[in-house]
Design an enzyme around this catalytic site. Structure first.
Site, short mmCIF file in Angstrom:
data_model
loop_
_atom_site.label_atom_id
_atom_site.label_comp_id
_atom_site.label_asym_id
_atom_site.label_seq_id
_atom_site.Cartn_x
_atom_site.Cartn_y
_atom_site.Cartn_z
N HIS A 122 0.87 -1.18 0.00
CA HIS A 122 0.00 0.00 0.00
C HIS A 122 0.91 1.23 0.00
CE1 HIS A 122 -2.87 2.88 1.80
NE2 HIS A 122 -3.82 2.05 1.45
N ASP A 199 3.23 -4.75 7.79
CA ASP A 199 1.97 -4.02 7.69
C ASP A 199 0.84 -5.04 7.86
OD1 ASP A 199 -0.39 -2.92 6.80
OD2 ASP A 199 0.47 -1.99 5.01
N GLN A 202 -4.44 -5.33 6.71
CA GLN A 202 -5.44 -6.30 6.26
C GLN A 202 -5.45 -7.53 7.15
OE1 GLN A 202 -7.76 -5.91 3.96
NE2 GLN A 202 -7.04 -3.87 3.44
N LYS A 225 -10.20 -1.30 10.40
CA LYS A 225 -10.27 -2.49 9.53
C LYS A 225 -10.60 -3.74 10.34
CE LYS A 225 -7.32 -0.60 6.04
NZ LYS A 225 -8.01 -0.21 4.82
N CYS A 363 -4.71 2.35 -3.70
CA CYS A 363 -3.51 2.91 -3.06
C CYS A 363 -2.30 1.99 -3.23
CB CYS A 363 -3.74 3.20 -1.58
SG CYS A 363 -4.97 4.45 -1.30
N1 PMP Z 1 -1.77 -1.02 4.40
C1 PMP Z 1 -2.71 -1.80 3.86
C2 PMP Z 1 -2.33 -3.18 3.39
C3 PMP Z 1 -4.01 -1.31 3.76
O1 PMP Z 1 -4.95 -2.10 3.20
C4 PMP Z 1 -4.32 -0.02 4.21
C5 PMP Z 1 -5.72 0.56 4.07
N2 PMP Z 1 -6.31 0.31 2.84
C6 PMP Z 1 -3.30 0.74 4.79
C7 PMP Z 1 -2.04 0.21 4.88
C8 PMP Z 1 -3.54 2.11 5.32
O2 PMP Z 1 -4.39 2.08 6.40
P1 PMP Z 1 -4.95 3.44 7.05
O3 PMP Z 1 -5.50 4.25 5.92
O4 PMP Z 1 -6.01 2.97 8.00
O5 PMP Z 1 -3.82 4.10 7.74
#
Ligand code: PMP
Length: 405
Positions: A122, A199, A202, A225, A363
């Site tokens: 991401h 990270d 998910q 999430k 993203c």
């Molecule tokens: N990493 C991953 C794998 C994600 O799916 C996401 C959110 N789509 C994020 C980071 C970012 O999370 P946040 O916007 O809640 O900070």
């Protein structure tokens, strides 16, 4: 076995109608819906237990502080961390990664050193490292993604060297659903003296995360999430590293003593919690973890696995659909394209049938470029989704594609 109908009654928003259709919410990778108990916990806190934490001597401040610190221990227990001072509350995954990227490289890297990410991160696990590279003269290297959506583990030997200082990798891809095999990455990184950030944005809602078994050095995730509210997140880090890292933000609570000549910093985890933290969000996160465990995490994981298998099977019969990402181990996410039709058009028309999916680059632009597609349509599951919702989605997709063609 989960009692899905009972679970669905726990989530008030699931009875929403969209354009006259019952909501089919398949955008859980972006954010999950919240059960009544989490919502109640927030309302109860504001109605009965609201006072700014840590610095008050009065009843409400003390009770709010107690809840915040109990939530920290609850989070530690959920991820198998023994030391709750290693749990730093943040606003979410993005802030957690930025916290590390803004502080750790400063104390362990010299110009020419390398940070290794994967081709499926991401943006929030890529861009903070790019900024660190620009700031400190470091080089960003990337573990490639294979055609099936798995990482190319055979590249690790070439990519990891004494120059590698940090490896940042997602546990589960938010685009492909690939569950990465973190073991060779963590072991390989540690063998060359690099630290690993995983990270878990998910992964936190769909797999057991145990920081001891994982053996990484940092993990990051967001509450929203995992059935908790927006605005609360977590960074777990090894105590020795968190001690070594300078503060990320300055302000109240992160200090020990302040004079205009010199300021000393608070102990962990407060050194990294400048300003008023989301002390209501933290207990709502703890409540979400309680809820997951009451429902049964193993059963949730199995149910989501069955949903994914069923969706993969059913979508195969829809003419023209090409799945992006066919890794052997996947969790709760299915991405696809239909050649000649823009994902955005599919998503917009599904919405008119009450079906919420996500379209676009999710993203993760470098990954989308890697597959040479304009974006994907992504369906992503949570504990409350049903096989019959997948049927509705497949029927809706068929109808939308017929119209678009
Ligand atoms: N990493 C991953 C794998 C994600 O799916 C996401 C959110 N789509 C994020 C980071 C970012 O999370 P946040 O916007 O809640 O900070």
């Amino acid at each position: 076995m989960l009692d899905i109908e009972k679970i669905r009654t726990d989530f008030p928003i699931l009875s929403t109608e969209v354009y006259g259709f019952p909501l089919v919410y398949l955008d859980n990778g972006a954010t999950t819906q919240k059960p009544r108990c989490v919502l109640d916990r927030i309302i109860h806190a504001y109605e009965n237990e609201n006072g700014n934490i840590h610095r008050g001597v009065h009843y409400l401040s003390e009770i709010a502080t107690d809840h915040h610190e109990k939530a920290r221990s609850r989070v530690a227990r959920f991820i198998g961390a023994e030391d709750s001072a290693e749990i730093v509350f943040t606003r979410g995954t993005t802030e957690s990664v930025n916290l590390v990227a803004r502080t750790l490289p400063d104390v362990i890297c010299k110009p020419g050193d390398e940070i290794l990410v994967t081709g499926m991160e991401h943006h929030s696990n890529t861009v903070p490292w790019q900024i660190a590279c620009e700031r400190l003269g470091l080089k960003l290297r990337v573990i490639p993604v294979l055609d099936n959506g798995e990482l190319d583990y055979s590249s690790l030997n070439n990519l990891l060297s004494a120059k590698t200082k940090i490896v940042a990798c997602t546990a589960i891809s938010n685009v492909l659903g690939t569950i990465n095999n973190l073991e060779p990455i963590v072991a390989g990184a540690h063998a060359v003296g690099a630290y690993v950030l995983v990270d878990c944005a998910q992964a936190i809602a769909h797999t057991h995360i145990d920081v001891k078994a994982l053996n990484a050095d940092f993990i990051a995730f967001s509450g929203h999430k995992v059935y908790a509210p927006n605005g609360i997140g977590v960074l777990w880090g090894r105590r020795a590293l968190l001690e070594m890292m300078p503060p990320f933000m300055g302000g109240g609570e992160m200090i020990d003593h302040v004079t205009f000549d010199k300021t000393t910093y608070n102990k962990l985890p407060y050194k990294f919690e400048a300003g008023t933290p989301d002390y209501i969000g933290s207990r709502a996160l703890a409540e979400a973890f309680d809820y997951i465990e009451r429902v049964g995490f193993d059963d949730i994981i199995e149910h989501e696995h069955n949903l994914l298998d069923y969706a993969i099977h059913q979508i195969a019969s829809v003419n023209g659909v090409r799945q992006i990402g066919t890794a052997a181990h996947r969790s709760g996410i299915l991405s696809f394209v239909v050649d000649g039709i823009h994902p955005y058009d599919i998503g917009t028309m599904l919405d008119k049938l009450g079906i919420a999916v996500r379209t676009g680059h999710h993203c993760a632009e470098p990954l989308i470029d890697r597959f040479s597609v304009p974006g994907t349509v992504r369906v992503s599951f949570a504990m409350y989704n049903t096989m019959s919702e997948i049927d509705t989605f497949i029927k809706g997709l068929d109808r939308v594609l017929t119209i678009l063609r």
